[in-house]
Design a protein around this motif. Sequence first.
Motif, PDB file in Angstrom:
ATOM      1  N   CYS A 104       0.856  -1.188   0.000  1.00  0.00           N
ATOM      2  CA  CYS A 104       0.000   0.000   0.000  1.00  0.00           C
ATOM      3  C   CYS A 104       0.887   1.231   0.000  1.00  0.00           C
ATOM      4  CB  CYS A 104      -0.884  -0.019   1.246  1.00  0.00           C
ATOM      5  SG  CYS A 104      -1.687   1.550   1.614  1.00  0.00           S
ATOM      6  N   THR A 105       0.601   2.132  -0.906  1.00  0.00           N
ATOM      7  CA  THR A 105       1.436   3.332  -1.014  1.00  0.00           C
ATOM      8  C   THR A 105       0.672   4.584  -0.591  1.00  0.00           C
ATOM      9  OG1 THR A 105       0.785   3.358  -3.334  1.00  0.00           O
ATOM     10  CG2 THR A 105       2.972   2.473  -2.849  1.00  0.00           C
ATOM     11  N   CYS A 106      -0.515   4.386   0.000  1.00  0.00           N
ATOM     12  CA  CYS A 106      -1.337   5.550   0.372  1.00  0.00           C
ATOM     13  C   CYS A 106      -0.699   6.338   1.516  1.00  0.00           C
ATOM     14  CB  CYS A 106      -2.711   5.100   0.860  1.00  0.00           C
ATOM     15  SG  CYS A 106      -3.659   4.225  -0.370  1.00  0.00           S
ATOM     16  N   TYR A 130      -8.959   1.900   6.915  1.00  0.00           N
ATOM     17  CA  TYR A 130      -8.411   1.924   5.553  1.00  0.00           C
ATOM     18  C   TYR A 130      -9.498   1.575   4.543  1.00  0.00           C
ATOM     19  CZ  TYR A 130      -5.377   0.979   1.621  1.00  0.00           C
ATOM     20  OH  TYR A 130      -4.787   1.007   0.393  1.00  0.00           O
ATOM     21  N   THR A 133      -8.063   1.082  -0.809  1.00  0.00           N
ATOM     22  CA  THR A 133      -7.631   1.658  -2.093  1.00  0.00           C
ATOM     23  C   THR A 133      -6.661   0.751  -2.869  1.00  0.00           C
ATOM     24  OG1 THR A 133      -7.668   3.711  -0.830  1.00  0.00           O
ATOM     25  CG2 THR A 133      -6.834   3.849  -3.109  1.00  0.00           C
ATOM     26  N   CYS A 134      -5.658   0.213  -2.211  1.00  0.00           N
ATOM     27  CA  CYS A 134      -4.617  -0.563  -2.912  1.00  0.00           C
ATOM     28  C   CYS A 134      -4.895  -2.070  -2.894  1.00  0.00           C
ATOM     29  CB  CYS A 134      -3.251  -0.333  -2.264  1.00  0.00           C
ATOM     30  SG  CYS A 134      -2.739   1.378  -2.253  1.00  0.00           S
TER      31      CYS A 134
HETATM   32 ZN    ZN Z   1      -3.074   2.074  -0.163  1.00  0.00          ZN
END
Ligand code: ZN
Length: 314
Positions: A104-106, A130, A133-134
């Motif tokens: 996850c890069t959020c 969370y 998203t990823c």
């Molecule tokens: Zn993410």
Amino acid sequence: MPSVVTHAYVGRFAPSPTGPLHAGSLVAALASWLDAQAQGGQWLVRLEDVDTTRCLPGMDTLILQQLSACGLHSDVPPVWQSQRGGLYQQALNQMIEKGLAYPCTCSRKAIEAVRHLQGQTNPRHGELIYPGTCRPRFDNPPRTLEKARPAGCAWRLRTDALTTSPLIHWHDRRLGSQQQNVSEAVGDFVLKRADGCFTYQLAVVVDDAALGITDVVRGEDLADNTARQIMLQQALGLPTSRYRHTPLVMGLNGEKLSKQNGAPSLDTRQPQAVLAALHQAARVLGLSAVTGNATDALTAWVVQWKSLCASFKC
Ligand code: ZN
Ligand code: GLU
């Protein structure tokens, strides 16, 4: 060859060396020690210094000294989580290979923005749920091991993939029947942070299993982590521990006594102070005052603990 001794009961006290032992943490230490003694089990101390940014130098030594002054000695040499990163990485790799963990890069800001769009702005205990998203699609899991990934991403557990339902039920030996829907209450949670630090959840689960812990006895403030930890045990194919969460000590301001709100360090320089601190902790656990020195008191409380547990069938 030395034979491997397996114990029917192995308990632990797992302080984070972010400050000295205080009246609140002594309750958890004493309860876990008493429970192990009452069951003829083994008890060990694990220093949870996995998040080195929060630890203070010398606190590990001080905590061990304070425990020792209270007569609470680890049956095996204490372990430090900061030396066990290899084990945590192995566990993470195992989950990545099974498609249960994903990168996850959020940023926090990005998570906040999505939550805001969804009309859910309330963080839970300061943590944002969370939004996934990823999270990869089920038919396209990230089976590539972390080595092949760019540095700087966090790794999350997918909470929708493990059991038929993300609803985890467990029986707490003091609080009774408990349940939490991890997907709804917490969301896919972090196993390894973008800065390379393994999280408390992963380290606790890996260590409890690696050290053969059968029984977790700890403060009630940690009860909320239990469902996540059971879910992780399931993801790693590990046995589920038994849990008992002990009452918290409240400060004069009505809040839980903690290092964060300035709980004074336990004074263990004089035997009388030690005895008084032990009595205070014992009272919180529902045990009654006894005569004699700390060793006599501990012996008497083991007997009291046994009958307390027998009467509550826990
Ligand atoms: Zn993410
Ligand atoms: N290290 C945690 C703490 O001091 C306790 C972890 C546990 O007992 O599971 O709050």
